[in-house]
Scaffold this motif. Structure first.
Motif, PDB file in Angstrom:
ATOM      1  N   HIS A 142       0.821  -1.207   0.000  1.00 22.26           N
ATOM      2  CA  HIS A 142       0.000   0.000   0.000  1.00 22.26           C
ATOM      3  C   HIS A 142       0.858   1.262   0.000  1.00 22.26           C
ATOM      4  O   HIS A 142       0.494   2.251  -0.634  1.00 22.26           O
ATOM      5  CB  HIS A 142      -0.908   0.015   1.233  1.00 22.26           C
ATOM      6  CG  HIS A 142      -2.144  -0.795   1.079  1.00 22.26           C
ATOM      7  ND1 HIS A 142      -3.403  -0.261   1.157  1.00 22.26           N
ATOM      8  CD2 HIS A 142      -2.331  -2.119   0.836  1.00 22.26           C
ATOM      9  CE1 HIS A 142      -4.311  -1.200   0.981  1.00 22.26           C
ATOM     10  NE2 HIS A 142      -3.679  -2.343   0.802  1.00 22.26           N
ATOM     11  N   GLU A 163       2.479   1.513  -3.560  1.00 20.57           N
ATOM     12  CA  GLU A 163       1.696   0.962  -4.671  1.00 20.57           C
ATOM     13  C   GLU A 163       2.562   0.086  -5.575  1.00 20.57           C
ATOM     14  O   GLU A 163       2.415   0.098  -6.801  1.00 20.57           O
ATOM     15  CB  GLU A 163       1.060   2.092  -5.496  1.00 20.57           C
ATOM     16  CG  GLU A 163       0.197   3.024  -4.670  1.00 20.57           C
ATOM     17  CD  GLU A 163      -0.482   4.100  -5.494  1.00 20.57           C
ATOM     18  OE1 GLU A 163       0.003   4.421  -6.591  1.00 20.57           O
ATOM     19  OE2 GLU A 163      -1.504   4.626  -5.041  1.00 20.57           O
ATOM     20  N   TYR A 206      -2.571  -4.850  -2.618  1.00 22.06           N
ATOM     21  CA  TYR A 206      -2.923  -3.533  -3.163  1.00 22.06           C
ATOM     22  C   TYR A 206      -3.758  -3.704  -4.429  1.00 22.06           C
ATOM     23  O   TYR A 206      -4.874  -3.243  -4.524  1.00 22.06           O
ATOM     24  CB  TYR A 206      -1.669  -2.712  -3.430  1.00 22.06           C
ATOM     25  CG  TYR A 206      -1.996  -1.237  -3.529  1.00 22.06           C
ATOM     26  CD1 TYR A 206      -2.459  -0.549  -2.395  1.00 22.06           C
ATOM     27  CD2 TYR A 206      -1.896  -0.544  -4.711  1.00 22.06           C
ATOM     28  CE1 TYR A 206      -2.791   0.785  -2.464  1.00 22.06           C
ATOM     29  CE2 TYR A 206      -2.222   0.795  -4.783  1.00 22.06           C
ATOM     30  CZ  TYR A 206      -2.669   1.461  -3.665  1.00 22.06           C
ATOM     31  OH  TYR A 206      -3.010   2.787  -3.732  1.00 22.06           O
ATOM     32  N   GLU A 236      -4.083  -2.436  -7.376  1.00 21.68           N
ATOM     33  CA  GLU A 236      -4.754  -1.227  -7.860  1.00 21.68           C
ATOM     34  C   GLU A 236      -5.473  -1.501  -9.175  1.00 21.68           C
ATOM     35  O   GLU A 236      -4.957  -2.194 -10.048  1.00 21.68           O
ATOM     36  CB  GLU A 236      -3.740  -0.098  -8.032  1.00 21.68           C
ATOM     37  CG  GLU A 236      -4.369   1.216  -8.450  1.00 21.68           C
ATOM     38  CD  GLU A 236      -3.342   2.305  -8.721  1.00 21.68           C
ATOM     39  OE1 GLU A 236      -3.709   3.303  -9.351  1.00 21.68           O
ATOM     40  OE2 GLU A 236      -2.177   2.151  -8.293  1.00 21.68           O
ATOM     41  N   VAL A 256      -8.305   0.012  -4.692  1.00 19.67           N
ATOM     42  CA  VAL A 256      -7.546  -1.201  -4.371  1.00 19.67           C
ATOM     43  C   VAL A 256      -8.498  -2.386  -4.337  1.00 19.67           C
ATOM     44  O   VAL A 256      -9.685  -2.243  -4.063  1.00 19.67           O
ATOM     45  CB  VAL A 256      -6.800  -1.067  -3.024  1.00 19.67           C
ATOM     46  CG1 VAL A 256      -5.813   0.085  -3.084  1.00 19.67           C
ATOM     47  CG2 VAL A 256      -7.773  -0.856  -1.870  1.00 19.67           C
ATOM     48  N   GLN A 271      -7.456   4.010  -0.220  1.00 21.57           N
ATOM     49  CA  GLN A 271      -7.142   2.657   0.213  1.00 21.57           C
ATOM     50  C   GLN A 271      -8.361   1.934   0.795  1.00 21.57           C
ATOM     51  O   GLN A 271      -8.237   0.900   1.432  1.00 21.57           O
ATOM     52  CB  GLN A 271      -6.009   2.691   1.235  1.00 21.57           C
ATOM     53  CG  GLN A 271      -4.707   3.230   0.650  1.00 21.57           C
ATOM     54  CD  GLN A 271      -3.548   3.134   1.619  1.00 21.57           C
ATOM     55  OE1 GLN A 271      -3.676   2.581   2.698  1.00 21.57           O
ATOM     56  NE2 GLN A 271      -2.405   3.660   1.224  1.00 21.57           N
TER      57      GLN A 271
END
Length: 660
Positions: free
Chosen positions: A318, A321, A335, A337, A386, A402
């Motif tokens: 996190h 990233e 994470y 993303e 995320v 987050q």
């Protein structure tokens, strides 16, 4: 409907050769490209992805201008143009990119058909962008308004070229979709400015440097493809090769620790890494650079074998990233993303075109259905930045970027418009053609058309995939006197399949595959039909034992879909104490009323009882594993597709399930 042809380039700019049938999408190969495959044209008509795209077109995209207005992005452009008063709004120097990504998404949507309201919004915002551009081509509202016109003094964090890249991609999309030159003129002016400033030592240019966030590189390659101006391709090559030489401080975070050509694994910020590698693949495609191709193949394998989650998600940390160490694939702190999933699709598609190998489209499928699609709510109004693989009982959500709860918009709003542009251009990633025939990479209902040396070949696809495993393909356009090959990707996850082609039937034992392709060559006639049946039996999947976070656990999969447990479907306690009985059979149940219509997987488990250890949650056992007591009564577990989680109520969720 027929696609409008782009306006002709100026006389000083040679136009790239165009195939007889081409995909209106993000990648259009230049003349002399060294790719094995060329994107084919696909028109989606029905089924799973058609529904998701319809929500994108009807709900997500129309909200864009309002959200960009409320967040201040459009206000900043007016300030830069001198048509409004006030203060810059936004926390980051790259907020302009949210506008550009939305414009790209809207342009790909316009390529599907006319929408007066969307077209008006696009033209209005393009005019704003053009008015904000400075006379020499520079455009970045943060630096124009907040930094007093200071330029390129903070390449590490300033993202000026990153913003330029998204502007260029929006302009290429708009030009391909509408034929209008307004935004392309803005992008070319900015690209020409960048080319006048950046260059290697000895070039006479002012700056030898790269942006801390790769993006402009692949955009410049596409600008070359659109205009035929080779300077843009050469500038992209310069940028790619200058990463890894300490120009940004030598950090892995921004791909500056080692040059792409020498790297042996993916590292640093996941999105930045993958955008850079997409550009390297583009350059290898256009120039035939064998070293860049080899680097792409090597790094893709390192990523998929050691740093990719089951969902196709990428990114372990996190705080930055970024990728972690090999096999560092956490669950609740994954994470993953949404933008990284999108970047993965973009890179893998370029590698699929370059090499012709189906394994890249295997990862695209996994990522699209799981790691990417989870980032968009079913109603198209909320988003995940995320995408963790577990939300524990009693989870306290941190909120913001987050959050494990869906959010209307973000302070760093990179993911929503990025998801919009992938969905709007999704048909571009489904099929390809070469001199020998047509390749079907992804299975969705619609018409797939390829170019066989100037002769169109097409098939009509009907399927209930991913809920059903039967894919029917009916030949449409075809030369009457010439054989060609219809290639069908057999997914990596598929243990058994059957193919019926006329009076002939094959299965996996007698239908050989090459590079993941099942190739059917013959002289086809209109109306010829092929039926591919993929076995969608649910299965349990275990991870490499080096993935410590999930040792002793399994995940449920069915077809291309990863499944998860949500608290709302499994009452009677939390999910942290669930133990799966892997010896019990899995069964399926289609639920048309649930989550827009999904097939659920039913499993058997128990809830373990852990003896109370008092104030200390650890037990000395003399080396033996601590004892737990499973409940005698089994419980039925209901698993839903991972992409559909977090669409009902907040609660626990998990993908990986303990078996003991």
């Amino acid at each position: 409907m027929p696609r409008p042809r782009p306006a002709a380039p100026s006389a000083s700019t040679p136009a790239p050769a165009e195939p007889a049938v081409t995909s209106t999408g993000p990648v259009r190969l230049g003349p002399g490209a060294k790719a094995a495959l060329t994107p084919a044209a696909v028109g989606l008509r029905a089924g799973f992805w058609s529904t998701r795209r319809e929500v994108n077109a009807r709900v997500s995209l129309p909200q864009g201008p309002q959200l960009l207005e409320s967040a201040g992005n459009l206000h900043n452009l007016r300030l830069a143009a001198g048509t409004a008063e006030g203060e810059f709004r936004g926390a980051y120097p790259f907020v302009d990119t949210d506008v550009y990504k939305w414009l790209e998404a809207a342009a790909w949507q316009l390529a599907q058909g006319s929408s007066a309201e969307l077209e008006a919004d696009v033209e209005r915002i393009i005019a704003l962008v053009a008015d904000a551009q400075q006379p020499d081509g520079y455009l970045n509202t943060w630096f124009q308004l907040v930094k007093g016109g200071e330029r390129y003094k903070d390449l590490r964090w300033g993202h000026e070229l990153y913003c330029a890249g998204h502007l260029i991609q929006a302009a290429v999309a708009h030009h391909r979709a509408t034929g209008r030159p307004q935004l392309l003129d803005v992008a070319r002016k900015f690209a020409d400015h960048v080319d006048s400033v950046f260059g290697p030592p000895g070039s006479g240019k002012e700056i030898d440097g790269v942006d801390g966030h790769p993006e402009v590189e692949t955009a410049l390659v596409e600008l070359y493809r659109e205009t035929g101006e080779r300077r843009y391709l050469e500038l992209a090559g310069y940028f790619v090769d200058r990463f890894g030489h300490g120009l940004l401080g030598g950090e892995a975070y921004c791909q500056d620790r080692v040059p792409v050509r020498e790297a042996d694994t993916v590292e640093g910020h996941a999105v930045r890494q993958l955008y850079l590698l997409a550009a390297a693949a583009d350059l290898a495609t256009e120039t035939g650079d064998a070293e860049l191709r080899s680097a792409g193949e090597r790094l893709w394998r390192a990523m998929t074998t050691t740093k990719t989650h089951l969902t196709g998600g990428l990114g372990a940390h996190h705080d930055q990233e970024d990728f972690g160490d090999p096999y560092e694939l956490p669950n609740e702190r994954a994470y993953c993303e949404t933008c990284a999933a999108i970047a993965s699709v973009q890179w893998s598609w370029r590698m699929a075109l370059l090499t012709g190998e189906a394994r890249y489209s295997d990862l695209i499928e996994r990522t699209l259905y799981n790691g990417f699609l989870a980032g968009v709510s079913l109603d198209g109004e909320r988003w995940l930045y995320v995408n963790p693989l577990q939300v524990r009982d009693g989870h306290t959500d941190p909120g913001g970027d987050q959050s494990a709860r869906r959010t209307r918009w973000f302070r760093c709003a990179c993911c929503p418009p990025n998801a919009m542009r992938l969905l709007a251009s999704l048909e571009h990633y489904l099929a390809s053609s070469d001199a020998g025939g047509l390749q079907i990479h992804q299975y969705a209902g619609g018409r797939y058309t390829g170019d066989l040396d100037g002769v169109p070949v097409s098939v009509e696809v009907e399927t209930g995939y991913p809920w059903q495993g039967a894919i029917s393909l009916t030949v449409g356009d075809t030369p009457a006197d010439r054989p060609w090959t219809l290639s069908l990707r057999v997914p990596q996850w598929c243990a058994a399949y059957r193919v019926r082609c006329g009076d002939t039937e094959y299965d996996r034992s007698d239908a050989p595959e090459a590079d993941g392709w099942l190739r059917l060559e013959r002289t086809w006639a209109p109306g010829d039909r092929v039926v591919l049946e993929l076995d969608l039996a649910p299965r349990l999947t275990a991870a490499d034992p080096r993935v410590d976070a999930v040792r002793g656990c399994v995940a449920i999969e069915r077809g291309p879909l990863v499944y998860c447990l949500e608290q709302v479907d499994n009452p009677g306690g939390g999910l942290d104490d669930i133990v799966l009985d892997r010896a019990a059979a899995l069964s399926v149940r289609h639920r048309p009323e649930l989550l827009g219509g999904v097939t659920t997987v039913l499993a058997t488990g128990r809830r373990r009882r852990v003896p109370d250890a008092g104030w200390w949650p650890y037990t000395s056992t003399g080396g033996a594993a601590p004892e737990t007591e499973p409940d005698d009564a089994p419980v039925e577990l209901t698993a839903v597709p991972y992409y559909a989680w977090a669409n009902r109520q907040d609660g626990a969720m998990r993908v990986w399930l303990p078996t003991s």
